[in-house]
Motif scaffolding. Structure first.
Motif, short mmCIF file in Angstrom:
data_model
loop_
_atom_site.label_atom_id
_atom_site.label_comp_id
_atom_site.label_asym_id
_atom_site.label_seq_id
_atom_site.Cartn_x
_atom_site.Cartn_y
_atom_site.Cartn_z
N GLN A 184 -5.54 1.97 -2.01
CA GLN A 184 -5.49 1.26 -0.74
C GLN A 184 -4.41 1.83 0.17
OE1 GLN A 184 -6.76 -2.94 -0.30
NE2 GLN A 184 -4.57 -3.35 -0.06
N ARG A 188 -5.22 3.56 3.84
CA ARG A 188 -4.52 3.01 5.01
C ARG A 188 -3.45 3.97 5.54
NH1 ARG A 188 -3.51 -3.32 3.15
NH2 ARG A 188 -5.70 -3.96 3.20
N SER A 191 -2.54 3.89 9.33
CA SER A 191 -1.76 2.72 9.73
C SER A 191 -0.38 2.75 9.10
CB SER A 191 -2.50 1.43 9.34
OG SER A 191 -2.69 1.36 7.95
#
Length: 303
Positions: A184, A188, A191
């Motif tokens: 994850q 991501r 971001s």
């Protein structure tokens, strides 16, 4: 506001949810079979670890001010003594679709095991609700298989093999969770890069003043609050992206600012330490030497 329901044991949570206790230190709930909590708004803390996966939940769970409704298929992990709130929003139509599982295990189960000595390494038990793990169907199936193995073992009579089998299966599940959390962080990455830029801006703003002493040193907690993350999640994010945990990240930027001030200001080392937010100059000198191999004066004189 309703009082906090404190669950001390696995038996307590079984009584709370009207389930049968099969083992005093471990419980697995199948939410497709169990009744949803019908207590309205309930505040709960527990002395054990909780892992909850649901594709639909008639309760919205809040941890602090963050909420998570699980509708995307999320796994949340909650460590002992953390306070959560269940906001009952029952929907009879959606309730038919409810599925998922809950795993609850007491720290006493881990005593004398290798997992007991490293359970603190699974930092996702300290993540905020908004930082829950979003699982793919394949990942969901893998974790569900581990939970099914636990269910099978819990239906056996307790013997001297029980603890080893239960703990090893829980450790397997936790290791898969670590892998999926790492995935994850990778997905991501864009971001995360923006968050690092924000962190650097926050630190730059904190150390911007050169005329007067900073009010205090930046902390992991204050930095995490600045980007709306939990300290544990922030530290793990930085470790993945920079190789430094949050404290090391702060120290790196602090030392860079200190180097600049030592070379561009005539102020004494003690004054520079105060301007950075150190209450005691000797702490600054000790950290500076630890990070650079030189005292502040040695660095100034050699440069």
């Amino acid at each position: 506001m309703k009082p906090i329901i404190h669950l001390k044991s696995i038996t307590d949570i079984n009584n709370f949810s009207q389930c049968t206790t099969k083992h005093p230190l471990v419980a697995v709930f199948d939410f497709s079979k169990a009744d949803e909590f019908n207590e309205g708004d309930v505040r709960i803390s527990a002395d054990f670890y909780s892992m909850i996966f649901k594709n639909y939940c008639a309760n919205t769970i809040r941890y602090g001010r963050q909420s998570l409704d699980f509708q995307e298929g999320s796994l949340v992990c909650i460590g002992p003594k953390q306070l959560i709130t269940l906001d009952n929003e029952k929907d009879n139509e959606k309730e038919k679709e409810m599925k998922g599982w809950g795993l609850f295990f007491h720290p006493d189960l881990l005593y004398g095991t290798s997992l007991g000595s490293k359970i603190q390494d699974y930092s996702f038990f300290s993540y905020a609700m908004a930082e829950a793990l979003h699982l793919s169907q394949k990942e969901e199936q893998t974790l569900s298989d581990c939970v099914k193995m636990l269910e099978i073992e819990l239906n056996e009579n307790i013997d001297h093999h029980s603890q080893t089998l239960l703990v090893s299966t829980i450790e397997l599940l936790l290791n898969y969770c670590s892998r999926y959390h790492d995935r994850q962080f990778i997905t991501r990455k864009r971001s995360n890069s923006k968050i690092i830029v924000q962190l650097e801006a926050l630190l730059k703003a904190h150390f911007h003043t050169t005329e007067s002493a900073a009010s205090s040193l930046p902390t992991v907690t204050s930095l995490a609050e600045g980007v709306h993350l939990s300290p544990s999640y922030l530290s793990d994010l930085l470790k993945k992206e920079t190789g430094m945990n949050a404290q090391d990240f702060i120290h790196y930027h602090l030392i860079e600012v200190a180097k600049n001030r030592l070379l561009t200001h005539d102020a004494a080392v003690g004054e520079i330490a105060y301007s950075l937010g150190f209450e005691y100059p000797q702490y600054f000198s000790r950290l500076f030497k630890q990070k650079t191999g030189q005292t502040p004066l040695e660095f100034r004189n050699k440069s």
